[in-house]
Design a protein around this motif. Structure first.
Motif, PDB file in Angstrom:
ATOM      1  N   GLN A 165       5.358   4.063  -3.216  1.00 48.12           N
ATOM      2  CA  GLN A 165       4.969   5.189  -4.069  1.00 48.12           C
ATOM      3  C   GLN A 165       5.553   5.015  -5.464  1.00 48.12           C
ATOM      4  OE1 GLN A 165       2.784   7.571  -3.019  1.00 48.12           O
ATOM      5  NE2 GLN A 165       2.677   6.229  -1.234  1.00 48.12           N
ATOM      6  N   THR A 181     -15.055   7.007   4.898  1.00 48.52           N
ATOM      7  CA  THR A 181     -14.692   6.308   3.662  1.00 48.52           C
ATOM      8  C   THR A 181     -15.935   5.777   2.965  1.00 48.52           C
ATOM      9  OG1 THR A 181     -12.546   5.727   4.622  1.00 48.52           O
ATOM     10  CG2 THR A 181     -13.268   4.447   2.712  1.00 48.52           C
ATOM     11  N   SER A 235      -9.389   0.694   1.695  1.00 45.25           N
ATOM     12  CA  SER A 235      -8.510   1.773   1.203  1.00 45.25           C
ATOM     13  C   SER A 235      -7.832   1.387  -0.107  1.00 45.25           C
ATOM     14  CB  SER A 235      -7.449   2.105   2.253  1.00 45.25           C
ATOM     15  OG  SER A 235      -8.055   2.569   3.423  1.00 45.25           O
ATOM     16  N   ALA A 236      -7.380   0.140  -0.200  1.00 52.40           N
ATOM     17  CA  ALA A 236      -6.731  -0.314  -1.438  1.00 52.40           C
ATOM     18  C   ALA A 236      -7.727  -0.317  -2.597  1.00 52.40           C
ATOM     19  CB  ALA A 236      -6.136  -1.705  -1.233  1.00 52.40           C
ATOM     20  N   MET A 261       0.822  -1.219   0.000  1.00 51.34           N
ATOM     21  CA  MET A 261       0.000   0.000   0.000  1.00 51.34           C
ATOM     22  C   MET A 261       0.851   1.262   0.000  1.00 51.34           C
ATOM     23  SD  MET A 261      -3.361  -0.338   0.069  1.00 51.34           S
ATOM     24  CE  MET A 261      -3.966   1.116   0.894  1.00 51.34           C
ATOM     25  N   ASN A 262       1.983   1.219   0.687  1.00 52.80           N
ATOM     26  CA  ASN A 262       2.768   2.425   0.897  1.00 52.80           C
ATOM     27  C   ASN A 262       3.822   2.694  -0.168  1.00 52.80           C
ATOM     28  OD1 ASN A 262       1.573   3.382   3.324  1.00 52.80           O
ATOM     29  ND2 ASN A 262       2.518   1.668   4.380  1.00 52.80           N
ATOM     30  N   TYR A 286      -1.598  -2.479  -5.261  1.00 50.07           N
ATOM     31  CA  TYR A 286      -2.827  -2.431  -4.454  1.00 50.07           C
ATOM     32  C   TYR A 286      -3.530  -3.788  -4.469  1.00 50.07           C
ATOM     33  CZ  TYR A 286      -2.149   2.599  -4.326  1.00 50.07           C
ATOM     34  OH  TYR A 286      -1.624   3.846  -4.127  1.00 50.07           O
ATOM     35  N   LYS A 302      -8.220   3.155  -3.855  1.00 53.86           N
ATOM     36  CA  LYS A 302      -7.115   3.641  -4.686  1.00 53.86           C
ATOM     37  C   LYS A 302      -7.286   3.252  -6.149  1.00 53.86           C
ATOM     38  CE  LYS A 302      -4.250   5.379  -1.553  1.00 53.86           C
ATOM     39  NZ  LYS A 302      -3.767   6.736  -1.565  1.00 53.86           N
ATOM     40  N   ILE A 303      -7.969   2.129  -6.390  1.00 55.74           N
ATOM     41  CA  ILE A 303      -8.143   1.684  -7.783  1.00 55.74           C
ATOM     42  C   ILE A 303      -9.589   1.847  -8.259  1.00 55.74           C
ATOM     43  CG2 ILE A 303      -6.129   0.188  -7.881  1.00 55.74           C
ATOM     44  CD1 ILE A 303      -7.802  -2.189  -7.183  1.00 55.74           C
ATOM     45  N   TRP A 343       1.325   4.039 -12.968  1.00 56.04           N
ATOM     46  CA  TRP A 343      -0.016   3.683 -12.531  1.00 56.04           C
ATOM     47  C   TRP A 343      -0.280   2.182 -12.607  1.00 56.04           C
ATOM     48  CZ3 TRP A 343      -3.480   4.818  -9.360  1.00 56.04           C
ATOM     49  CH2 TRP A 343      -4.788   4.407  -9.496  1.00 56.04           C
TER      50      TRP A 343
END
Length: 176
Positions: free
Chosen positions: A76, A156, A118-119, A73-74, A88, A122-123, A81
């Motif tokens: 960067q 969320t 959360s993952a 997850m972290n 993710y 992100k997508i 992309w």
């Protein structure tokens, strides 16, 4: 740093967990690298032997799976992309493994559900975000679900529901 953390927080950790981490230099190094934000290196170490750990307490294996998920997850990846999406997806897999290992409902399982949500966010997989937030919110009376987690899941969930509505609206738009 990890040894200091273990020594200061022994009462929070299972005896077997402390023993395995203290005795295994690779895992100590993996957790230390995680703490330092060196996620690629931590992944190399933590994923190396995870499926072969022989411990009676699945909580330790669950914690390692959780840290692997957090590494994914972290990471960067500015401008990468497609690689970020695959990270993710890998994070989701490891958080699910962490939940399976942990077994009983506890604070970590609910946190893993939040990390999964959360993952997915992100997508852009809003239905999955909603599903995992609802799992948390169905257990607000459980003492293992703390108020911060409940608030995060509520926020969320609201964002995911709005994004899903916006997505549905844009899918139904007709260009003239």
């Amino acid at each position: 740093r990890m040894k200091k953390y273990i020594m200061e927080n022994k009462e929070l950790m299972d005896e077997e967990w402390c023993f395995v981490v203290e005795r295994n230099e690779e895992y100590k190094q993996g957790f230390a690298l995680f703490d330092e934000g060196e996620y690629d290196l931590a992944l190399q170490i933590l994923t190396k032997e995870i499926d072969h750990i022989n411990v009676s307490d699945n909580g330790m294996k669950s914690a390692i799976y959780g840290h692997i998920g957090l590494c994914y997850m972290n990471k960067q990846k500015l401008g990468e992309w497609n690689e970020a999406i695959s990270d993710y997806i890998e994070a989701i897999k490891y958080f699910q493994k962490a939940i399976e290992e942990e077994g009983a409902n506890d604070n970590f399982n609910y946190r893993y559900h939040f990390h999964i949500a959360s993952a997915h966010a992100k997508i852009g997989e809003w239905k999955e975000v909603i599903k995992h937030c609802q799992i948390i919110l169905e257990h607000t009376d459980d003492p293992n679900v703390d108020n911060d987690l409940i608030k995060s899941a509520e926020n969320t969930l609201r964002v995911a529901q709005q994004r899903l509505r916006n997505q549905d609206l844009s899918d139904n738009c007709v260009i003239l």
